[in-house]
Design an enzyme around this catalytic site. Structure first.
Site, PDB file in Angstrom:
ATOM      1  N   GLN A 108       0.814  -1.220   0.000  1.00  0.00           N
ATOM      2  CA  GLN A 108       0.000   0.000   0.000  1.00  0.00           C
ATOM      3  C   GLN A 108       0.846   1.269   0.000  1.00  0.00           C
ATOM      4  O   GLN A 108       0.300   2.361   0.047  1.00  0.00           O
ATOM      5  CB  GLN A 108      -0.948   0.017   1.213  1.00  0.00           C
ATOM      6  CG  GLN A 108      -1.946  -1.121   1.249  1.00  0.00           C
ATOM      7  CD  GLN A 108      -2.994  -1.040   0.130  1.00  0.00           C
ATOM      8  OE1 GLN A 108      -3.122  -0.028  -0.562  1.00  0.00           O
ATOM      9  NE2 GLN A 108      -3.736  -2.113  -0.059  1.00  0.00           N
TER      10      GLN A 108
ATOM     11  N   CYS B 214      -8.719  -8.845   4.685  1.00  0.00           N
ATOM     12  CA  CYS B 214      -7.573  -9.750   4.901  1.00  0.00           C
ATOM     13  C   CYS B 214      -6.746  -9.306   6.099  1.00  0.00           C
ATOM     14  O   CYS B 214      -5.504  -9.336   6.056  1.00  0.00           O
ATOM     15  CB  CYS B 214      -6.692  -9.835   3.667  1.00  0.00           C
ATOM     16  SG  CYS B 214      -7.534 -10.494   2.251  1.00  0.00           S
TER      17      CYS B 214
END
Ligand code: 7TS
Length: 409
Positions: A201, A364
């Site tokens: 990310q 997740c």
């Protein structure tokens, strides 16, 4: 280029979903692809599709140049010292699994510790659980502050002389927090441990310099940074990679094959068994060119602005809980939230009817959900093609969702 011009380079965004113009707010799951990336992949298949590193024929040479050229683009993108340190993988998950299976199994034994945090994605938890079971090492979790950030004081007390591996995400896919990786790496090294960074990310959204961070490994995925699915990167310091065994064996990665013994190619190819992801790497190279043309610092600053705008507007909605730090300056371009008691899947369904794509679920990150004391959340994540207008539409969609469910119950 302004956001509107950038947006026009993403053909998928120019469509209606359920009778409304698409508002795509799920880039943390996967980003959309701009024309230059689509064209680079198209051109490869139309003009020079061929296997790499083998034939002397012209197409083979062009494909090899394209594939290895993309490796150089990645090297420059993360400021690695050499292309020997850049391995192409399937994505972040495969990259972290490679470190755990190869470095982890060879360097861990009973009494050793692996330190991760409560905010990690499953991809940065399960490979370590597995290698801990296989080697007898212990998995330890860094606690989080009340706002979901990591304190360096906690890093100093959790990481000990027994710690061999510290593996932390640079940016959280749920809380949006940006972790102080450089400082954590320093503490890891002072204790004789290596630092693994999950950059899934962060790589799409900010400038990364592996030499400045001084991380030992960095993993990231092409599909979250305007590139295609199926391609990712494992950066590793040469001194580690040289000593590590491959985890996949077969064609491409060998030097000499005997009946009972074989030897491996030099770096980075010894970790790339089988025909590699040629179109994927070429597409990732085009994505890097695209991002660099706009500027990673500009992208990061723009997303901070969007996050600040979204936090401000969304907090005006009654019953809204936003997870993670309240200060926009502490977070990247995503907002994870719940409204009243409405299930996040219902929120996402009502928004979808408005043409707005958000993600709902545990993202997740089940240990983090447990820490947040929720089973699921909704999440809006932004990228360079989103605008304040997208956020306005999200906010009115959320107001509608609230009204809809207050009528139902
Ligand atoms: N690490 C982080 C921090 C992630 O956000 C993700 C994917 C991964 C690892 C795994 O990446 P992959 O490309 O190997 O699958 N995160 C998400 C998400 O937040 N929603 O969908 C996928």
């Amino acid at each position: 280029m302004n956001a509107r011009e950038i947006r026009q380079m993403f053909p998928i965004l120019d469509q209606e979903v359920n009778g409304n113009p698409l508002v795509y707010l799920d880039s943390a799951a996967t980003s959309q692809k701009p024309v230059p990336v689509i064209e680079a992949i198209d051109k490869y298949y139309r003009e020079y599709n061929s296997n790499v590193h083998r034939g002397v024929h012209t197409l083979g040479t062009r494909a090899t140049d394209g594939y290895e050229g993309a490796r150089e683009k990645v090297r420059k993108f993360i400021n690695a010292k050499s292309t020997e340190e850049v391995i192409f993988t399937r994505g972040t998950t495969t990259s972290i699994n490679t470190v755990a299976a190869s470095y982890g199994r060879a360097n861990l034994s009973e009494g050793d510790e692996i330190v991760i945090s409560y905010m990690e994605h499953h991809s940065n938890i399960i490979p370590w659980q597995q290698v801990a079971k296989q080697t007898g090492a212990t998995l330890k979790y860094l606690p989080l502050q009340e706002d979901g950030t990591i304190s360096l004081e906690d890093v100093r007390t959790t990481v000990t002389a027994d710690t061999k591996i510290v593996s932390i995400m640079q940016v959280s896919n749920v809380l949006g927090v940006m972790n102080p990786i450089k400082e954590i790496a320093k503490i890891a090294h002072e204790n004789g441990a290596i630092m693994v960074v999950d950059g899934a990310q962060s790589a799409p959204h900010m400038k990364i310099d592996v030499q400045d961070l001084d991380c030992d490994f960095l993993a990231f995925s092409g599909h979250k940074m305007c590139g295609p699915t199926g391609i990712g990167v494992l950066y590793g310091k040469k001194m580690h990679l040289e000593k590590m065994e491959p985890v996949e064996f077969g064609g491409e990665m060998i030097d000499f094959v005997g009946l009972y013994e074989s030897t491996w190619k030099e770096l980075p190819w010894k970790f790339e068994g089988g025909t590699p992801i040629i179109a994927g790497a070429i597409g990732l190279g085009a994505a890097i060119d695209f991002l660099e043309q706009i500027g990673l610092d500009e992208i990061e600053a723009y997303e901070h602005k969007l996050a600040a705008y979204a936090m401000e507007k969304m907090s005006t909605i009654d019953g809204m809980t936003i997870y993670g730090p309240k200060e926009a300056s502490k977070r990247a371009g995503l907002v994870t939230f719940n409204i009243d008691d409405v299930h996040p899947h219902d929120v996402a369904t009502v928004l979808d009817a408005e043409g707005i794509a958000v993600r709902a679920g545990h993202h997740c990150a089940q240990p983090l959900m447990k820490w947040l004391k929720v089973s699921a959340t909704a999440r809006a994540s932004f990228y360079l093609y989103n605008t304040e207008e997208d956020i306005d539409k999200l906010v009115s969609g959320l107001v509608k969702t609230k009204e809809y469910f207050s009528d139902v119950f």
